[in-house]
Scaffold this motif. Structure first.
Motif, mmCIF file in Angstrom:
data_model
loop_
_atom_site.group_PDB
_atom_site.id
_atom_site.type_symbol
_atom_site.label_atom_id
_atom_site.label_comp_id
_atom_site.label_asym_id
_atom_site.label_seq_id
_atom_site.Cartn_x
_atom_site.Cartn_y
_atom_site.Cartn_z
ATOM 1 N N ASP A 7 30.402 10.465 -34.581
ATOM 2 C CA ASP A 7 29.832 9.483 -33.668
ATOM 3 C C ASP A 7 30.301 9.758 -32.233
ATOM 4 O OD1 ASP A 7 29.719 6.997 -32.089
ATOM 5 O OD2 ASP A 7 29.207 6.008 -33.966
ATOM 6 N N ASP A 9 30.326 7.820 -29.588
ATOM 7 C CA ASP A 9 31.175 6.761 -29.037
ATOM 8 C C ASP A 9 32.614 6.890 -29.539
ATOM 9 O OD1 ASP A 9 29.161 5.578 -27.527
ATOM 10 O OD2 ASP A 9 28.563 4.219 -29.144
ATOM 11 N N ARG A 12 34.211 9.855 -27.747
ATOM 12 C CA ARG A 12 34.544 9.469 -26.368
ATOM 13 C C ARG A 12 35.798 8.589 -26.362
ATOM 14 N NH1 ARG A 12 31.543 10.098 -21.976
ATOM 15 N NH2 ARG A 12 29.635 10.356 -23.180
ATOM 16 N N LEU A 30 37.322 0.957 -21.941
ATOM 17 C CA LEU A 30 36.022 0.899 -22.597
ATOM 18 C C LEU A 30 35.503 -0.524 -22.782
ATOM 19 C CD1 LEU A 30 36.682 3.664 -25.262
ATOM 20 C CD2 LEU A 30 35.109 3.808 -23.314
ATOM 21 N N ARG A 32 36.751 -2.855 -24.804
ATOM 22 C CA ARG A 32 36.835 -3.228 -26.214
ATOM 23 C C ARG A 32 38.238 -3.727 -26.500
ATOM 24 N NH1 ARG A 32 34.411 2.433 -27.903
ATOM 25 N NH2 ARG A 32 32.290 2.119 -27.176
ATOM 26 N N GLN A 40 37.902 2.489 -34.974
ATOM 27 C CA GLN A 40 37.115 3.701 -34.724
ATOM 28 C C GLN A 40 37.918 4.950 -35.089
ATOM 29 O OE1 GLN A 40 35.912 3.052 -30.551
ATOM 30 N NE2 GLN A 40 33.810 3.213 -31.303
#
Length: 130
Positions: A7, A9, A12, A30, A32, A40
């Protein structure tokens, strides 16, 4: 069986976490939560099938596999960003601004392609040769 797709994202987030000193700083950057970044990274470890981090005091550091993946993540993210910049530049070249001039003419020249790699001749940022 198809290969697993990593993924963008998550890659990154990995790059930002390692460049900024951990998951908390990556979360701030980010927009978050730290727990979202941690989840993640756990997902990424499950996809790879190897531990990517080890505790280093109050922070985390990449394992050898994590460091290897980080190098790929940097290149993948950079190539993604380069492709979007190039495609958006082309789209702006093809469009017209309300004044009747092309978007490129209104905002400057479109981005030039990446220079050719001296080792292999491919046009890609971060190319390490054939």
């Amino acid at each position: 069986m198809f290969p697993t797709n990593l993924d963008m994202d998550v890659l990154r987030a990995l790059v930002i976490a390692m460049e900024n000193g951990g998951f908390a700083r990556a979360a701030e950057r980010l927009g978050r939560t730290q727990s979202a970044i941690s989840l993640q990274m756990k997902k990424l470890e499950e996809q790879v099938g190897q531990p990517l981090f080890r505790k280093a005091g109050r922070t985390v550091a990449p394992t050898d596999v994590g460091d290897l993946l980080l190098g790929y993540a940097r290149r993948i993210v950079a190539l993604n960003d380069e492709a979007l910049t190039a495609a958006r530049g082309r789209a702006m070249d093809a469009g017209t601004a309300s004044s009747g001039t092309t978007a490129a003419g209104a905002h400057g020249a479109s981005p030039s392609p990446a220079p050719a790699c001296p080792a292999c001749g491919r046009r890609s940022t971060g190319c390490t040769g054939p």
